[in-house]
Design an enzyme around this catalytic site. Structure first.
Site, PDB file in Angstrom:
ATOM      1  N   HIS A  75      53.246  34.701  40.750  1.00  0.00           N
ATOM      2  CA  HIS A  75      53.169  33.241  40.648  1.00  0.00           C
ATOM      3  C   HIS A  75      53.307  32.801  39.195  1.00  0.00           C
ATOM      4  O   HIS A  75      52.622  33.326  38.324  1.00  0.00           O
ATOM      5  CB  HIS A  75      51.826  32.747  41.209  1.00  0.00           C
ATOM      6  CG  HIS A  75      51.801  32.689  42.704  1.00  0.00           C
ATOM      7  ND1 HIS A  75      50.844  32.009  43.414  1.00  0.00           N
ATOM      8  CD2 HIS A  75      52.638  33.210  43.634  1.00  0.00           C
ATOM      9  CE1 HIS A  75      51.092  32.133  44.710  1.00  0.00           C
ATOM     10  NE2 HIS A  75      52.155  32.860  44.859  1.00  0.00           N
ATOM     11  N   TYR A 203      43.912  24.259  43.300  1.00  0.00           N
ATOM     12  CA  TYR A 203      42.490  24.081  43.002  1.00  0.00           C
ATOM     13  C   TYR A 203      42.201  22.589  43.162  1.00  0.00           C
ATOM     14  O   TYR A 203      42.866  21.761  42.535  1.00  0.00           O
ATOM     15  CB  TYR A 203      42.173  24.523  41.563  1.00  0.00           C
ATOM     16  CG  TYR A 203      42.197  26.029  41.382  1.00  0.00           C
ATOM     17  CD1 TYR A 203      43.403  26.717  41.208  1.00  0.00           C
ATOM     18  CD2 TYR A 203      41.018  26.764  41.380  1.00  0.00           C
ATOM     19  CE1 TYR A 203      43.422  28.097  41.053  1.00  0.00           C
ATOM     20  CE2 TYR A 203      41.032  28.148  41.222  1.00  0.00           C
ATOM     21  CZ  TYR A 203      42.234  28.804  41.060  1.00  0.00           C
ATOM     22  OH  TYR A 203      42.250  30.175  40.905  1.00  0.00           O
ATOM     23  N   PRO A 295      33.783  32.789  41.098  1.00  0.00           N
ATOM     24  CA  PRO A 295      35.194  33.131  41.338  1.00  0.00           C
ATOM     25  C   PRO A 295      36.214  32.078  40.896  1.00  0.00           C
ATOM     26  O   PRO A 295      37.414  32.325  40.980  1.00  0.00           O
ATOM     27  CB  PRO A 295      35.247  33.337  42.858  1.00  0.00           C
ATOM     28  CG  PRO A 295      34.060  32.643  43.404  1.00  0.00           C
ATOM     29  CD  PRO A 295      33.021  32.631  42.344  1.00  0.00           C
ATOM     30  N   LYS A 299      38.391  35.881  37.824  1.00  0.00           N
ATOM     31  CA  LYS A 299      38.256  36.862  36.739  1.00  0.00           C
ATOM     32  C   LYS A 299      37.494  38.147  37.098  1.00  0.00           C
ATOM     33  O   LYS A 299      37.589  39.142  36.379  1.00  0.00           O
ATOM     34  CB  LYS A 299      37.536  36.216  35.532  1.00  0.00           C
ATOM     35  CG  LYS A 299      38.379  35.220  34.791  1.00  0.00           C
ATOM     36  CD  LYS A 299      39.408  35.901  33.905  1.00  0.00           C
ATOM     37  CE  LYS A 299      40.526  34.991  33.483  1.00  0.00           C
ATOM     38  NZ  LYS A 299      41.781  35.111  34.232  1.00  0.00           N
ATOM     39  N   TYR A 387      43.695  31.676  32.130  1.00  0.00           N
ATOM     40  CA  TYR A 387      43.921  32.012  33.545  1.00  0.00           C
ATOM     41  C   TYR A 387      44.753  33.290  33.693  1.00  0.00           C
ATOM     42  O   TYR A 387      44.456  34.132  34.534  1.00  0.00           O
ATOM     43  CB  TYR A 387      44.607  30.843  34.270  1.00  0.00           C
ATOM     44  CG  TYR A 387      44.572  30.987  35.772  1.00  0.00           C
ATOM     45  CD1 TYR A 387      43.472  30.578  36.510  1.00  0.00           C
ATOM     46  CD2 TYR A 387      45.632  31.566  36.464  1.00  0.00           C
ATOM     47  CE1 TYR A 387      43.425  30.728  37.891  1.00  0.00           C
ATOM     48  CE2 TYR A 387      45.603  31.727  37.840  1.00  0.00           C
ATOM     49  CZ  TYR A 387      44.484  31.300  38.552  1.00  0.00           C
ATOM     50  OH  TYR A 387      44.451  31.463  39.912  1.00  0.00           O
TER      51      TYR A 387
HETATM   52  P1  RFL Z   1      32.134  46.218  43.996  1.00  0.00           P
HETATM   53  O1  RFL Z   1      33.451  45.816  44.595  1.00  0.00           O
HETATM   54  O2  RFL Z   1      30.943  45.461  44.376  1.00  0.00           O
HETATM   55  O3  RFL Z   1      31.921  47.768  44.341  1.00  0.00           O
HETATM   56  C1  RFL Z   1      30.704  48.425  44.099  1.00  0.00           C
HETATM   57  C2  RFL Z   1      30.612  49.616  45.040  1.00  0.00           C
HETATM   58  O4  RFL Z   1      29.401  50.324  44.771  1.00  0.00           O
HETATM   59  C3  RFL Z   1      28.766  50.645  45.994  1.00  0.00           C
HETATM   60  N1  RFL Z   1      27.320  50.857  45.760  1.00  0.00           N
HETATM   61  C4  RFL Z   1      26.743  52.086  45.680  1.00  0.00           C
HETATM   62  N2  RFL Z   1      27.252  53.318  45.777  1.00  0.00           N
HETATM   63  C5  RFL Z   1      26.384  54.365  45.661  1.00  0.00           C
HETATM   64  N3  RFL Z   1      25.039  54.202  45.469  1.00  0.00           N
HETATM   65  C6  RFL Z   1      24.495  52.982  45.370  1.00  0.00           C
HETATM   66  N4  RFL Z   1      23.190  52.825  45.200  1.00  0.00           N
HETATM   67  C7  RFL Z   1      25.355  51.847  45.467  1.00  0.00           C
HETATM   68  N5  RFL Z   1      25.162  50.505  45.414  1.00  0.00           N
HETATM   69  C8  RFL Z   1      26.356  49.932  45.597  1.00  0.00           C
HETATM   70  C9  RFL Z   1      29.079  49.461  46.885  1.00  0.00           C
HETATM   71  O5  RFL Z   1      28.935  49.779  48.274  1.00  0.00           O
HETATM   72  C10 RFL Z   1      30.532  49.189  46.497  1.00  0.00           C
HETATM   73  O6  RFL Z   1      31.448  49.937  47.268  1.00  0.00           O
HETATM   74  O7  RFL Z   1      32.212  46.200  42.399  1.00  0.00           O
HETATM   75  P2  RFL Z   1      33.414  46.505  41.393  1.00  0.00           P
HETATM   76  O8  RFL Z   1      34.109  47.780  41.777  1.00  0.00           O
HETATM   77  O9  RFL Z   1      32.852  46.342  40.043  1.00  0.00           O
HETATM   78  O10 RFL Z   1      34.507  45.360  41.681  1.00  0.00           O
HETATM   79  C11 RFL Z   1      34.241  44.011  41.360  1.00  0.00           C
HETATM   80  C12 RFL Z   1      35.019  43.064  42.289  1.00  0.00           C
HETATM   81  O11 RFL Z   1      34.775  43.460  43.621  1.00  0.00           O
HETATM   82  C13 RFL Z   1      34.625  41.590  42.092  1.00  0.00           C
HETATM   83  O12 RFL Z   1      34.461  41.292  40.722  1.00  0.00           O
HETATM   84  C14 RFL Z   1      35.685  40.611  42.650  1.00  0.00           C
HETATM   85  O13 RFL Z   1      35.786  40.728  44.050  1.00  0.00           O
HETATM   86  C15 RFL Z   1      35.349  39.155  42.280  1.00  0.00           C
HETATM   87  N6  RFL Z   1      36.272  38.176  42.865  1.00  0.00           N
HETATM   88  C16 RFL Z   1      37.514  37.917  42.274  1.00  0.00           C
HETATM   89  N7  RFL Z   1      37.909  38.599  41.171  1.00  0.00           N
HETATM   90  C17 RFL Z   1      39.157  38.398  40.644  1.00  0.00           C
HETATM   91  O14 RFL Z   1      39.487  39.026  39.619  1.00  0.00           O
HETATM   92  N8  RFL Z   1      40.062  37.516  41.196  1.00  0.00           N
HETATM   93  C18 RFL Z   1      39.738  36.792  42.315  1.00  0.00           C
HETATM   94  O15 RFL Z   1      40.602  36.073  42.817  1.00  0.00           O
HETATM   95  C19 RFL Z   1      38.408  36.955  42.879  1.00  0.00           C
HETATM   96  N9  RFL Z   1      38.050  36.275  43.968  1.00  0.00           N
HETATM   97  C20 RFL Z   1      35.889  37.457  44.010  1.00  0.00           C
HETATM   98  C21 RFL Z   1      36.801  36.493  44.545  1.00  0.00           C
HETATM   99  C22 RFL Z   1      34.664  37.663  44.620  1.00  0.00           C
HETATM  100  C23 RFL Z   1      34.307  36.926  45.734  1.00  0.00           C
HETATM  101  N10 RFL Z   1      33.045  37.178  46.325  1.00  0.00           N
HETATM  102  C24 RFL Z   1      32.928  37.677  47.654  1.00  0.00           C
HETATM  103  C25 RFL Z   1      31.894  37.203  45.490  1.00  0.00           C
HETATM  104  C26 RFL Z   1      36.481  35.761  45.652  1.00  0.00           C
HETATM  105  C27 RFL Z   1      35.204  35.942  46.233  1.00  0.00           C
HETATM  106  C28 RFL Z   1      34.861  35.069  47.416  1.00  0.00           C
HETATM  107  C1  PHB Z   2      41.327  34.341  46.444  1.00  0.00           C
HETATM  108  O1  PHB Z   2      42.503  34.306  46.845  1.00  0.00           O
HETATM  109  O2  PHB Z   2      40.433  34.934  47.077  1.00  0.00           O
HETATM  110  C2  PHB Z   2      40.982  33.648  45.180  1.00  0.00           C
HETATM  111  C3  PHB Z   2      41.993  33.118  44.389  1.00  0.00           C
HETATM  112  C4  PHB Z   2      41.667  32.449  43.219  1.00  0.00           C
HETATM  113  C5  PHB Z   2      40.340  32.317  42.854  1.00  0.00           C
HETATM  114  C6  PHB Z   2      39.334  32.862  43.632  1.00  0.00           C
HETATM  115  C7  PHB Z   2      39.656  33.533  44.816  1.00  0.00           C
HETATM  116  O3  PHB Z   2      40.036  31.626  41.724  1.00  0.00           O
END
Ligand code: RFL
Ligand code: PHB
Length: 403
Positions: A75, A203, A295, A299, A387
């Site tokens: 994009h 957004y 989110p 980032k 961004y």
């Molecule tokens: P995770 O993905 O939480 O993985 C951690 C893993 O550790 C395990 N764990 C354990 N394992 C062994 N022993 C224990 N005691 C443990 N405790 C936990 C867990 O089961 C899991 O498998 O962390 P990680 O790898 O640091 O990754 C981070 C990302 O997942 C997170 O920052 C993003 O999803 C955030 N996020 C977004 N980030 C972006 O860069 N771009 C986006 O568009 C974006 N959109 C989002 C998001 C997060 C969202 N939510 C659900 C908060 C949108 C949403 C809605």
């Molecule tokens: C997503 O597609 O899940 C998403 C995209 C942009 C954001 C947060 C989440 O800022």
């Protein structure tokens, strides 16, 4: 008890742990991943969608971009809708040619898990009672699986176990400082197999609250609504969700919106959280284990990959070039990037969401700031630069001003 030995024990098999594993494998560094959940659960979790170029580059270095190159959507811009008026932020032109890539975290996780399986790298899923020990001297990890107790001796532990993990919680209170802001709302997210309402993300800032129109592909959409933190998914039928989304959109998008049955619906709380430092002796924290962003700026995943990029380089230097420089600089280098991404995510959240306790003065100031950002080249450039992901190197244009 079964006793094993490895160079790096990685706790957690989210994107941070899996990517670190793949980068260490490429650098010839022995490691084991220990994950508390089952592999199917990890592969199915739906979260992020937007990748910065530096994240794509790191995934390339890890050798896992075959599907991303086939199915990822690049994009060049995003749209911001406020007061029924849409502004396009031309990310590409405002940042000298940068882009973002739409590719789901679920797919990245699956690609990394597949690469790990192909390379026959060791992972323990369903690990219970995971504990880390002695990370000031001779670290080891213990856990149980299928009634068997395991003990893994290692030289370093990588805490990639997310916000609720045990690694950060194992650090003595007097050695760690945390900073936190909890927001009074969450994001209600819906995933549906319908074409996205527009070619780029929208957004939405509206008097009814924030909304986001995102996507996973040309046939799968991801939509979000700001909801009170006290709300629950049971209060939201699919019809109610689509109706409220329409209420927050402009007329043109409202008419174009294609609705359908939700295949996932959940509420995510919004939080800013930072841990200092990110290294404790032979324990390194990476990704959500060390920091959380709301989110709005997309980032979280990108910060996790940046941490892991620094950590893989540092461990490569340590094991392959016998230099401790990288591991000594790890925390400082990560945190410099983390605080800036935290600021951007906090600012985007503040600017685009509705805060019920806001005074009229604060509300008008926010509107004025949004108008400035959207109507000024400098304002849009700043938003775009953040961004797409801040550069790792110093700003050449700024340096040129100071000679
Ligand atoms: P995770 O993905 O939480 O993985 C951690 C893993 O550790 C395990 N764990 C354990 N394992 C062994 N022993 C224990 N005691 C443990 N405790 C936990 C867990 O089961 C899991 O498998 O962390 P990680 O790898 O640091 O990754 C981070 C990302 O997942 C997170 O920052 C993003 O999803 C955030 N996020 C977004 N980030 C972006 O860069 N771009 C986006 O568009 C974006 N959109 C989002 C998001 C997060 C969202 N939510 C659900 C908060 C949108 C949403 C809605
Ligand atoms: C997503 O597609 O899940 C998403 C995209 C942009 C954001 C947060 C989440 O800022």
């Amino acid at each position: 008890m079964e006793r094993l030995n490895t160079q790096v024990a990685i706790i957690g098999s989210g994107p941070a742990g899996l990517l670190l594993g793949q980068l260490l494998y490429k650098a010839g560094i022995d490691h084991i991943i220990i994950e508390q959940r089952c592999a199917e659960y990890v592969a199915a979790r739906i979260r992020a969608g937007i990748l910065e170029q530096v994240s794509v580059d790191l995934l390339k270095k890890a050798g896992v971009t075959e599907n991303l190159e086939k199915y990822g959507l690049t994009h060049d811009g995003i749209e911001i809708l406020t007061h029924q008026k849409k502004y396009r932020i031309n990310l590409n032109k405002l940042t000298d040619g940068k882009q973002v890539t739409v590719y789901g975290q679920t797919e990245i996780t699956k690609d990394l898990m597949h690469a790990r399986q192909t390379a026959k790298l060791q992972s323990f899923y369903d690990a219970q009672n995971v504990h880390i020990h002695n990370f000031d001297s001779n670290p080891y990890v213990t856990f149980e699986k299928n009634g068997q107790t395991y003990h893994i001796d290692c030289q370093f532990i990588a805490g990639c176990d997310g916000y609720h993990g045990i690694c950060r919680a194992s650090v003595p209170q007097d050695k760690i400082k945390t900073f936190e802001k909890v927001y009074p709302f969450g994001w209600l997210g819906v995933l549906a197999d319908v074409p996205p309402v527009a070619d780029e993300l929208i957004y939405v800032q509206s008097e009814r609250g924030f909304a986001l129109c995102s996507m996973r592909s040309n046939t799968r959409s991801r939509y979000y609504l700001q909801v009170p933190i006290t709300d629950s998914v049971e209060n939201w039928s699919d019809d109610a969700f689509w109706q409220e989304l329409k209420n927050r959109l402009d007329e043109n998008s409202r008419n174009k919106l294609i609705t359908g049955i939700s295949i996932e619906k959940s509420i995510a709380p919004l939080r800013s959280f930072i841990t200092e430092p990110m290294r404790f002796g032979k324990l390194f924290l990476a990704g959500d284990a060390a920091h959380i962003v709301p989110p709005t700026g997309a980032k979280g995943l990108n910060l996790a990959t940046a941490d892991v990029g620094f950590l893989a380089d540092a461990l490569d230097q340590y094991f392959n070039q016998h230099s401790s420089k990288g591991i000594n600089q790890y925390s400082e280098k990560c945190l410099a990037r983390v605080w800036k991404a935290e600021r951007f995510s906090w600012w985007m959240t503040h600017l685009l969401h509705r805060f019920d306790n806001e005074s009229e003065f604060d509300h008008r100031m926010k509107q004025a700031e949004l108008s400035y950002i959207l109507e000024s080249y400098a304002g849009q450039s700043s938003l775009a630069e953040n961004y797409v992901g801040l550069p790792f190197e110093a700003d050449k244009k700024l340096e040129a001003l100071n000679v």
